[in-house]
Enzyme design. Structure first.
Site, PDB file in Angstrom:
ATOM      1  N   PRO A 167      -7.453  -2.053  -9.760  1.00  0.00           N
ATOM      2  CA  PRO A 167      -6.504  -0.964  -9.506  1.00  0.00           C
ATOM      3  C   PRO A 167      -5.132  -1.420  -9.009  1.00  0.00           C
ATOM      4  O   PRO A 167      -5.033  -2.358  -8.221  1.00  0.00           O
ATOM      5  CB  PRO A 167      -7.205  -0.119  -8.431  1.00  0.00           C
ATOM      6  N   ASN A 168      -4.132  -0.741  -9.513  1.00  0.00           N
ATOM      7  CA  ASN A 168      -2.720  -0.883  -9.119  1.00  0.00           C
ATOM      8  C   ASN A 168      -2.046  -2.154  -9.640  1.00  0.00           C
ATOM      9  O   ASN A 168      -0.834  -2.314  -9.484  1.00  0.00           O
ATOM     10  CB  ASN A 168      -2.561  -0.790  -7.591  1.00  0.00           C
ATOM     11  N   ARG A 220       5.500  -3.016  -7.899  1.00  0.00           N
ATOM     12  CA  ARG A 220       4.661  -2.696  -6.738  1.00  0.00           C
ATOM     13  C   ARG A 220       4.882  -3.720  -5.628  1.00  0.00           C
ATOM     14  O   ARG A 220       4.623  -4.919  -5.827  1.00  0.00           O
ATOM     15  CB  ARG A 220       3.196  -2.762  -7.189  1.00  0.00           C
ATOM     16  N   TYR A 265       3.811  -9.062  -3.837  1.00  0.00           N
ATOM     17  CA  TYR A 265       3.202  -9.460  -5.109  1.00  0.00           C
ATOM     18  C   TYR A 265       4.182 -10.084  -6.112  1.00  0.00           C
ATOM     19  O   TYR A 265       3.774 -10.474  -7.200  1.00  0.00           O
ATOM     20  CB  TYR A 265       2.501  -8.245  -5.746  1.00  0.00           C
ATOM     21  N   ASN A 288      -9.430 -10.066 -10.624  1.00  0.00           N
ATOM     22  CA  ASN A 288      -8.716  -9.582  -9.444  1.00  0.00           C
ATOM     23  C   ASN A 288      -9.152  -8.132  -9.271  1.00  0.00           C
ATOM     24  O   ASN A 288      -8.675  -7.242  -9.991  1.00  0.00           O
ATOM     25  CB  ASN A 288      -7.197  -9.681  -9.611  1.00  0.00           C
ATOM     26  N   ALA A 335      -8.121  -3.697  -4.382  1.00  0.00           N
ATOM     27  CA  ALA A 335      -8.720  -3.222  -3.124  1.00  0.00           C
ATOM     28  C   ALA A 335     -10.242  -3.089  -3.207  1.00  0.00           C
ATOM     29  O   ALA A 335     -10.924  -3.130  -2.173  1.00  0.00           O
ATOM     30  CB  ALA A 335      -8.093  -1.889  -2.722  1.00  0.00           C
ATOM     31  N   GLU A 339     -12.919 -15.246  -8.552  1.00  0.00           N
ATOM     32  CA  GLU A 339     -12.186 -14.208  -7.810  1.00  0.00           C
ATOM     33  C   GLU A 339     -10.749 -14.670  -7.566  1.00  0.00           C
ATOM     34  O   GLU A 339     -10.533 -15.796  -7.103  1.00  0.00           O
ATOM     35  CB  GLU A 339     -12.885 -13.964  -6.461  1.00  0.00           C
ATOM     36  N   HIS A 356      -6.686 -13.546  -6.150  1.00  0.00           N
ATOM     37  CA  HIS A 356      -5.728 -12.653  -5.494  1.00  0.00           C
ATOM     38  C   HIS A 356      -4.361 -13.299  -5.515  1.00  0.00           C
ATOM     39  O   HIS A 356      -4.239 -14.506  -5.265  1.00  0.00           O
ATOM     40  CB  HIS A 356      -6.132 -12.363  -4.045  1.00  0.00           C
ATOM     41  N   ARG A 361      -3.535 -11.237   5.825  1.00  0.00           N
ATOM     42  CA  ARG A 361      -2.930  -9.892   5.790  1.00  0.00           C
ATOM     43  C   ARG A 361      -3.689  -8.940   6.715  1.00  0.00           C
ATOM     44  O   ARG A 361      -4.234  -9.365   7.715  1.00  0.00           O
ATOM     45  CB  ARG A 361      -2.897  -9.402   4.339  1.00  0.00           C
TER      46      ARG A 361
HETATM   47  C1  DQA Z   1      -4.873  -8.153  -4.162  1.00  0.00           C
HETATM   48  C2  DQA Z   1      -5.135  -8.028  -2.653  1.00  0.00           C
HETATM   49  C3  DQA Z   1      -5.836  -6.724  -2.340  1.00  0.00           C
HETATM   50  O1  DQA Z   1      -6.046  -6.617  -0.927  1.00  0.00           O
HETATM   51  C4  DQA Z   1      -4.998  -5.548  -2.788  1.00  0.00           C
HETATM   52  O2  DQA Z   1      -5.679  -4.342  -2.550  1.00  0.00           O
HETATM   53  C5  DQA Z   1      -4.571  -5.659  -4.209  1.00  0.00           C
HETATM   54  C6  DQA Z   1      -4.114  -6.952  -4.694  1.00  0.00           C
HETATM   55  C7  DQA Z   1      -4.043  -9.409  -4.493  1.00  0.00           C
HETATM   56  O3  DQA Z   1      -3.992  -9.768  -5.673  1.00  0.00           O
HETATM   57  O4  DQA Z   1      -3.418 -10.008  -3.609  1.00  0.00           O
HETATM   58  O5  DQA Z   1      -4.537  -4.672  -4.940  1.00  0.00           O
HETATM   59  O6  DQA Z   1      -6.118  -8.264  -4.822  1.00  0.00           O
END
Ligand code: DQA
Length: 150
Positions: free
Chosen positions: A10-11, A18, A23, A74, A77, A98, A100, A107
């Protein structure tokens, strides 16, 4: 030829606009192009999927188990609380790396915990878009290592 699937949760479709301070300013599309170009250097076939929906990510992990040799995930959240995605990863045999962009350990406290980490091959966190490229490297070395051990 090894086939890898990149799954963005998501996102992440909003990358570039964003929270650029966290990011970066590279767009979702340009990051995907860099990942694919990096995978091609290893001779991998690489496809990309993004969803804002937990169930779609689970369905895609299930499909990936027969169609791909490895996954770069990725989970956004969902990383921090989706036991359903964790169980889907545990249910499939192909390696899941995994990823990020940000360092989730540096964080907010709720981001420090990854419920998927124990069932992933490993975690790469904190290198911006390069986290994805390093995950491609990780799959390469993972497979290279298993060839040696076979
Ligand atoms: C994320 C870190 C997560 O905490 C966050 O909710 C994201 C992006 C990252 O790529 O740093 O959506 O996965």
């Amino acid at each position: 030829m090894k086939k890898i699937l990149v799954i963005h949760g998501p996102n992440l479709n909003l990358l570039g606009e964003r929270e650029p301070g966290v990011y970066g300013t590279d767009t979702f599309e340009s990051i995907n192009n860099e990942i694919i170009a990096h995978a091609v250097k290893y001779g991998f076939n690489c496809e990309v999927f993004q969803s804002n929906h937990e169930g779609e990510i689970i369905d895609t992990l299930h499909l990936a188990r027969k169609k791909y040799d490895g996954v770069i995930l990725n989970a956004g959240a969902y990383t921090h609380y989706s036991y359903a995605i964790r169980d889907a990863i545990a249910a499939i045999k192909i390696p899941v790396i995994e990823v990020h962009l940000s360092n989730i350990h540096a964080r907010d406290e709720f981001r420090n915990k990854s419920v998927i980490a124990p069932v992933c091959k490993g975690q790469i966190s904190g290198f911006g878009k390069y986290s994805y490229l390093m995950a491609v490297d990780a799959l390469y070395y993972n497979w290279k290592e298993s060839d040696v051990n076979e």
